[in-house]
Motif scaffolding. Structure first.
Motif, short mmCIF file in Angstrom:
data_model
loop_
_atom_site.label_atom_id
_atom_site.label_comp_id
_atom_site.label_asym_id
_atom_site.label_seq_id
_atom_site.Cartn_x
_atom_site.Cartn_y
_atom_site.Cartn_z
N LEU A 249 0.81 -1.22 0.00
CA LEU A 249 0.00 0.00 0.00
C LEU A 249 0.84 1.26 0.00
CD1 LEU A 249 -2.65 -1.12 2.63
CD2 LEU A 249 -3.03 -0.84 0.18
N VAL A 250 2.15 1.13 0.27
CA VAL A 250 3.01 2.32 0.29
C VAL A 250 3.10 2.92 -1.11
CG1 VAL A 250 5.36 3.12 0.70
CG2 VAL A 250 4.31 1.50 2.27
N HIS A 251 3.26 2.09 -2.13
CA HIS A 251 3.41 2.62 -3.48
C HIS A 251 2.13 3.30 -3.94
CE1 HIS A 251 1.05 -0.80 -5.04
NE2 HIS A 251 0.98 -0.13 -6.17
N ARG A 252 0.96 2.80 -3.50
CA ARG A 252 -0.30 3.45 -3.86
C ARG A 252 -0.45 4.79 -3.16
NH1 ARG A 252 -5.26 -0.34 -2.99
NH2 ARG A 252 -4.33 -1.34 -4.82
N ALA A 253 -0.03 4.85 -1.90
CA ALA A 253 -0.11 6.13 -1.18
C ALA A 253 0.86 7.15 -1.77
CB ALA A 253 0.20 5.90 0.31
N VAL A 254 2.05 6.70 -2.13
CA VAL A 254 3.02 7.62 -2.76
C VAL A 254 2.48 8.16 -4.08
CG1 VAL A 254 5.30 7.75 -3.80
CG2 VAL A 254 5.00 6.60 -1.61
N VAL B 295 2.93 14.97 -8.80
CA VAL B 295 2.78 14.69 -10.22
C VAL B 295 1.32 14.42 -10.56
CG1 VAL B 295 3.41 13.07 -12.05
CG2 VAL B 295 5.11 13.82 -10.40
N LEU B 296 0.64 13.65 -9.72
CA LEU B 296 -0.76 13.31 -9.98
C LEU B 296 -1.70 14.45 -9.60
CD1 LEU B 296 -2.48 10.91 -10.97
CD2 LEU B 296 -2.80 10.27 -8.59
N LEU B 297 -1.33 15.24 -8.61
CA LEU B 297 -2.20 16.32 -8.15
C LEU B 297 -2.09 17.56 -9.02
CD1 LEU B 297 -1.66 16.05 -4.30
CD2 LEU B 297 -3.53 15.13 -5.65
N PHE C 86 0.60 8.02 -15.74
CA PHE C 86 1.12 8.40 -14.42
C PHE C 86 0.95 7.22 -13.47
CE2 PHE C 86 0.11 12.50 -16.34
CZ PHE C 86 1.31 13.15 -16.15
N THR C 87 1.92 6.34 -13.50
CA THR C 87 1.95 5.17 -12.63
C THR C 87 3.01 5.35 -11.56
OG1 THR C 87 3.48 4.05 -14.14
CG2 THR C 87 1.12 3.67 -14.48
N PHE D 45 6.53 5.85 -12.95
CA PHE D 45 6.88 7.21 -13.35
C PHE D 45 7.17 8.09 -12.13
CE2 PHE D 45 5.48 11.57 -14.34
CZ PHE D 45 6.35 11.86 -15.38
N VAL D 46 6.37 7.94 -11.07
CA VAL D 46 6.60 8.73 -9.85
C VAL D 46 7.93 8.36 -9.22
CG1 VAL D 46 5.70 9.23 -7.56
CG2 VAL D 46 4.13 9.04 -9.47
N LEU D 47 8.27 7.04 -9.23
CA LEU D 47 9.55 6.61 -8.67
C LEU D 47 10.72 7.17 -9.47
CD1 LEU D 47 10.99 4.87 -6.56
CD2 LEU D 47 10.81 2.95 -8.13
N LYS D 48 10.58 7.23 -10.79
CA LYS D 48 11.63 7.83 -11.62
C LYS D 48 11.80 9.31 -11.30
CE LYS D 48 11.11 4.69 -15.55
NZ LYS D 48 10.72 4.57 -16.97
N VAL D 49 10.68 10.00 -11.09
CA VAL D 49 10.76 11.42 -10.74
C VAL D 49 11.45 11.60 -9.39
CG1 VAL D 49 9.38 13.46 -10.17
CG2 VAL D 49 8.76 12.05 -12.13
#
Length: 509
Positions: free
Chosen positions: A228-233, A239-241, A256-257, A260-264
């Motif tokens: 659930l940590v990756h979903r909360a991140v 990026v998503l907001l 926006f998965t 992509f957020v981890l790469k950012v």
């Protein structure tokens, strides 16, 4: 009769005004209930209206789009809130499991009120987590329906989605509370429970060996809730907001998965992200190794002195040391796991250590590498230095040629002649080596072409060409106008000359 008609008319107007007031209050109540984007309920049905809150008339399509956008915004907020609560509940269950595993055989005994209370809290947190997971996927299905303009919710229930929801529910339902509900204080090994060695985990002594392994497996599998940590991140990331991120990403077909957020995050905060992950993995893997090694601790006490040293892996300090040397792929050999579960944990730790080491090397290489401006300055200065050395080498070649020519003309000392020949060949070799080095440097510098800079240069050149073309057109037009004026002036001059000649001929006659 007129008074009665007037009273009836006034009464009808009052009733009409009261009816309109009631309708407006009903509409405002629907607005407060998040149903203000063009939908009003009449007799349990949903119909579109053409009047917005500001009084401006809207088409039914615009009202539907506004409703969809507003509902989508609320659903995203609900998903983010539910994911936060689910992660907090999962972490609470894991902490309760760790607390129970550490305190049960030492502070209180199995079957006591404290053990049953903590077991009940673990079960309650698991039930709350399952409810939150179901609510989250309910919101996700509603969001899918709004995004794809579908009516039937069964269209969104694909096989992959059903399988994913089922796996999440199974993973979140795992907890070792079932093995604590049979408290029997007898000793499975033939004695009474004493201290920490006879009941390594909070199990009753009458349980079989299989129940011990089952409890160990369920306790370790509770860490799977950390997915659930990756979903909360993802849901809490900027990026998503950000609307600008989503707009530009939709134009470039970017999903926006979490990847992509981890790469950012690795691009913006590489050291911080790796440090947090490594520290968390280190502590969790060390505790899991301690849990695995503590199970068979009482079975290894009477084997040998060497085996007694292996028993010490049940301590937290030894587990931290073993996980550290395994993560760094050092492996001194002074400590090794005894159980199959501990060996699996160490194997997984070694794999994660290799992956994190590779990422750490990549991050350090990126941090130590020169940027474009620094590379341009470095190569420019190196080119200047090599050019100076080439000039000195060329001067040495000329000097040795002159000295060789002078000794050749003297024809006295053959040893000096051979010495100058060797110096000349060495000077030529140094000169050729420097020329080759300069060529390689310029080739490498030419490969570092900044595409954005080249694009700006080409845009400037095209703009200059366009301005020159327009200026040339203006000049050509002005020359045409001047030629027309010259033609008209020549025509008027010729007419004046003919008139003057004609008058002179008449005067002469």
């Amino acid at each position: 009769m007129e008074d009665k008609g007037t009273e009836v008319c006034v009464d009808w107007r009052q009733e009409r005004a009261m009816e309109m007031t009631a309708r407006l209050s009903h509409f405002n109540s629907k607005v407060d209930g998040r149903n203000c984007d063009g939908l009003v309920n009449h007799n349990g049905e949903t119909t579109e209206i053409t009047v917005s809150l500001s009084g401006k008339r809207l088409s039914p399509i615009e009202g539907g789009n506004l409703y969809r956008l507003r509902e989508r915004k609320f659903l995203l907020e609900d998903k983010k809130r539910l994911c936060t609560w689910a992660l907090g509940t999962a972490l609470l269950g894991i902490l309760l499991m760790i607390l129970h595993a550490e305190l049960c055989p030492i502070v209180y005994q199995p079957g006591s009120i404290h053990a049953l209370s903590i077991n009940g809290l673990i079960s309650f947190s698991t039930g709350c987590l399952l409810i939150l997971i179901i609510a989250f996927h309910y919101k996700d299905i509603r969001l899918f329906i709004i995004d794809h303009n579908q009516v039937d919710w069964r269209i969104a229930m694909t096989s992959n989605r059903v399988l994913g929801i089922s796996l999440e529910l199974i993973v979140c339902a795992i907890h070792p509370v079932a093995t604590y509900l049979r408290p029997d204080m007898g000793n499975r090994l033939g004695g009474k429970s004493e201290g920490n060695s006879s009941a390594p985990l909070c199990l009753s002594s009458s349980h079989k060996e299989v129940m011990l392994d089952v409890e160990l497996l369920l306790s370790a599998l509770m860490f799977l809730r950390l997915y659930l940590v990756h979903r909360a991140v993802l849901l809490h990331s900027k990026v998503l907001l950000s609307a600008s991120y989503r707009s530009i990403g939709s134009l470039n077909n970017i999903n926006f998965t979490f990847r992509f957020v981890l790469k950012v995050l690795m691009n913006q905060y590489p050291a911080r992200t790796l440090l947090v992950f490594i520290m968390f993995f280190w502590l969790s893997a060390a505790w899991m190794l301690r849990l695995c090694e503590r199970v068979n601790q009482h079975q290894l006490l009477s084997v040998s002195t060497y085996r007694q040293e292996q028993v010490e892996t049940g301590g937290m300090d030894t587990a931290l040391w073993l996980i550290a040397i395994t993560f760094l792929t050092v492996g001194y050999g002074d400590v090794s796991p005894c159980t199959s579960c501990g060996k699996v944990v160490c194997l997984f730790t070694g794999v994660m250590g290799v992956a994190c080491t590779a990422m750490l090397v990549a991050v350090m290489t990126k941090k130590l590498a020169l940027n474009k401006g620094e590379k341009h300055v470095h190569f420019f200065m190196m080119d200047i230095q090599i050019s100076k050395r080439i000039r000195h080498a060329a001067a040495n070649v000329l000097r040795e040629c002159w000295l060789l020519h002078r000794t050749t003309q003297a024809k006295d000392n053959s040893g000096e002649h051979r010495h100058h020949q060797r110096c000349l060949l060495e000077a030529i070799r140094v000169f050729r080596h420097l020329r080759l080095k300069q060529r390689k440097l310029r080739d490498y510098a030419s490969e570092m072409v900044d595409l954005s800079k080249m694009q700006m240069i080409m845009c400037d050149l095209s703009a200059n060409w366009n301005s020159s073309y327009h200026e040339l057109e203006q000049r050509i037009i002005s020359m045409e106008q001047k030629l027309d004026e010259l033609g008209r002036s020549f025509q008027t001059t010729s007419e004046l000359l003919t008139q003057v000649l004609h008058h002179r001929r008449l005067d002469h006659r």
